[in-house]
Design a protein around this motif. Structure first.
Motif, PDB file in Angstrom:
ATOM      1  N   LEU A 142       0.826  -1.306   0.005  1.00 45.79           N
ATOM      2  CA  LEU A 142       0.035   0.215   0.081  1.00 45.79           C
ATOM      3  C   LEU A 142       0.864   1.244   0.086  1.00 45.79           C
ATOM      4  CD1 LEU A 142      -2.880  -1.149   2.503  1.00 45.79           C
ATOM      5  CD2 LEU A 142      -3.061  -0.155   0.231  1.00 45.79           C
ATOM      6  N   LEU A 143       1.910   1.520   0.932  1.00 48.19           N
ATOM      7  CA  LEU A 143       2.933   2.410   0.954  1.00 48.19           C
ATOM      8  C   LEU A 143       3.529   2.697  -0.462  1.00 48.19           C
ATOM      9  CD1 LEU A 143       4.584   1.937   4.175  1.00 48.19           C
ATOM     10  CD2 LEU A 143       2.818   3.394   3.838  1.00 48.19           C
ATOM     11  N   LEU A 144       3.810   1.393  -1.214  1.00 52.93           N
ATOM     12  CA  LEU A 144       4.337   1.761  -2.618  1.00 52.93           C
ATOM     13  C   LEU A 144       3.261   2.216  -3.559  1.00 52.93           C
ATOM     14  CD1 LEU A 144       6.525  -1.519  -2.730  1.00 52.93           C
ATOM     15  CD2 LEU A 144       7.133   0.754  -2.492  1.00 52.93           C
ATOM     16  N   ALA A 145       1.901   1.540  -3.366  1.00 56.61           N
ATOM     17  CA  ALA A 145       0.724   2.210  -4.441  1.00 56.61           C
ATOM     18  C   ALA A 145       0.789   3.860  -3.960  1.00 56.61           C
ATOM     19  CB  ALA A 145      -0.340   1.744  -4.010  1.00 56.61           C
ATOM     20  N   GLY A 146       0.833   4.196  -2.843  1.00 54.54           N
ATOM     21  CA  GLY A 146       0.766   5.537  -2.780  1.00 54.54           C
ATOM     22  C   GLY A 146       1.854   6.358  -3.427  1.00 54.54           C
ATOM     23  N   LEU A 147       2.995   5.822  -3.337  1.00 48.73           N
ATOM     24  CA  LEU A 147       4.261   6.515  -3.695  1.00 48.73           C
ATOM     25  C   LEU A 147       4.181   6.594  -5.393  1.00 48.73           C
ATOM     26  CD1 LEU A 147       7.116   5.109  -1.572  1.00 48.73           C
ATOM     27  CD2 LEU A 147       6.100   7.415  -1.484  1.00 48.73           C
TER      28      LEU A 147
END
Length: 550
Positions: free
Chosen positions: A400-405
């Motif tokens: 999810l953090l990578l999706a945001g980035l």
């Protein structure tokens, strides 16, 4: 009766609303259906809590518990495209009413089986799947009736409130279900869900829908499905929405799928404690939905998606590491992040799609979103069985953090101004076919242009958006030809699968947005094009020339 086109949307007269998202509740028809959906969704969330906790106690397998979500959302993956076509081609009110009654009957059967002591884990998953099938077929129709209930400018508020019916239910349903499951067991919860479907049926019976205008040609199921897919394939903005949908929903579903097991195994709580977490997630989602008007004013859609993915990712990581009490405020904030992402994507779809393909486009959106959750829940359940719930939530949180980035690299595509989705006539002078039997044959439409030398480059560039418009509205192929021995002589040629499709392209699919693109390109030509229609497979060509729009 088909509701392919309306002779005036069944909305109350547009008026300045004011008061943010809640102002749309002043419209009685919208309010009635809003309340009915809220009651039904409360029943569905009660059913979900009862089912998941039944499996926590009976089976104890993280995978089986996670697969409750898979069983409920997998039907969207299987049926969503068909559901979208059905919602565009048949009477939406009748479809919703029928399926509400069918769902009530299925829920009654589940209640009886549970009360009799015959329910096992796989039987429960089977009932959940069947109820999910009905919900999957209803989903696009519910989404598509929104523009009939409110003016276009109030669609963002209506969408935000639509999300409240889900997330308000998440706040209320689990709290009630947790108490009932502890006191009486899951059978009572399943019975209440059956009654909730009847509330929707009653509201639909009371809805007096406006007269729906019959289209010039009744679209068939398979061609309708293919035309919807062509539209999505030829709309870059919609494709980007769907990509963002996958990047958020696939890792995001891990929290919902594994939260029951995490609450039981990692936090050491019971059904009431698990319900409390769901309540806080739901309350957070309601807060987020009520704040959506303000959010849209202070940040772009892409910024909202960036923030929501990061916050929800941190919330997913927290589930794996913190105690129940520490998780309470985190669940509240995570609920806000969840609804921020969902509402942003849903509103973007609603405002981008024209009426003729709205349900089909929304069915693809639901297919991608719910399908990502169905597949994701299945995979996260297997991973949790292998490496444990805590590590699985950590992995999902990192994704999810990578999706945001990734949002700055793949933002939602901005549209200049507002898309004109009012239907305009592509041509008022279609040629008459000499043979009725040739109406099912493919049609080739050729338009010839003469362009001054100084406008050639600009004309070529302007025709590319026209290409996308033709493909969106029914063309199966398109090409721009330039004559080799006559500078500035061009021919635009596209093929439509049938004459009926071409009539639909002229009468109900061509909107003001597509017309603006075509007008901009034709303004670069010396005069109006000569347009010729050809039937493939031996039918004689028919020609129509002169001042035309297409």
């Amino acid at each position: 009766m088909s509701d392919k086109q309306t002779s005036g949307r069944n909305t109350e007269k547009a008026r300045p609303s004011g008061g943010g998202s809640l102002a749309v509740l002043r419209r009685p028809v919208f309010l009635m259906l809003f309340v009915a959906q809220l009651v039904s969704n409360i029943g569905s969330w009660m059913q979900s809590v009862g089912a998941q906790w039944f499996l926590v106690e009976q089976a104890g397998s993280p995978a089986l518990v996670a697969w409750v979500q898979t069983a409920g959302t997998l039907p969207v993956l299987l049926l969503s495209l068909f559901a979208g076509v059905a919602a565009d081609l048949v009477n939406r009110k009748r479809l919703l009413l029928t399926l509400s009654l069918v769902s009530a009957a299925i829920a009654v059967a589940l209640t009886v089986v549970t009360a009799a002591g015959w329910l096992g884990p796989w039987e429960l998953l089977g009932f959940t799947f069947i109820l999910g099938c009905a919900a999957a077929i209803m989903g696009p129709a519910w989404q598509a009736i929104q523009p009939e209930l409110v003016p276009r400018e109030e669609l963002p508020q209506a969408s935000s409130l639509g999300s409240i019916t889900v997330n308000g239910a998440r706040a209320i349903g689990p709290a009630i279900a947790g108490i009932i499951v502890v006191a009486s067991g899951p059978a009572m919860v399943f019975g209440i869900n059956a009654v909730s479907f009847l509330a929707v049926a009653l509201a639909l019976v009371l809805w007096r829908r406006g007269t729906q205008q019959q289209p010039a040609v009744r679209e068939q199921v398979l061609p309708g499905l293919l035309s919807g897919m062509r539209y999505v394939r030829s709309a870059p903005g919609i494709r980007r929405i769907l990509i963002r949908c996958v990047l958020f929903a696939f890792p995001g579903c891990a929290l919902w799928a594994l939260l029951p097991t995490a609450a039981h195994d990692l936090m050491g709580t019971n059904a009431a404690g698990y319900s409390t977490l769901l309540v806080l997630l739901g309350v957070g989602a309601i807060i987020g939905a009520l704040l959506m008007d303000k959010v849209r004013q202070i940040m772009s859609n892409s910024t909202a998606l960036f923030i929501s993915a990061i916050v929800f990712g941190l919330g997913t990581l927290a589930v794996a590491k913190v105690s129940l009490q520490v998780m309470w405020p985190i669940a509240l904030i995570s609920g806000i992040a969840w609804i921020l992402s969902l509402t942003t994507l849903n509103v973007a779809m609603q405002l981008t799609l024209p009426e003729w393909v709205r349900a089909r486009g929304l069915s693809v959106y639901l297919l991608v979103f719910m399908g990502s959750q169905a597949i994701g829940s299945f995979i996260w359940g297997i991973v949790a069985d292998r490496v444990g719930v805590a590590w699985t939530l950590v992995v999902a949180g990192v994704f999810l953090l990578l999706a945001g980035l990734s949002v700055p690299l793949l933002p939602l595509i901005k549209v200049k101004g507002k898309l004109d989705r009012n239907v305009v006539a592509l041509s008022t002078d279609l040629p008459v076919l000499s043979l009725d039997e040739s109406k099912s044959d493919p049609v080739v439409v050729r338009s010839t242009y003469h362009v001054k030398k100084e406008n050639i480059d600009a004309f070529r560039e302007a025709m590319w958006p026209v290409r996308a418009a033709r493909l969106r509205t029914g063309a199966a192929s398109w090409q721009l030809l330039e004559q080799t021995d006559a500078e500035g002589s061009f021919a635009e040629e596209f093929t439509v699968p049938s004459w009926e499709e071409h009539i639909l392209q002229h009468t109900v699919r061509w909107t003001g947005h597509e017309e603006d693109l075509l007008t901009a390109a034709r303004a670069l030509a010396d005069d109006a094009p000569q347009v010729t229609h050809y039937m493939i497979l031996g039918a004689p060509p028919v020609t129509n020339t002169g001042q035309m729009k297409s």
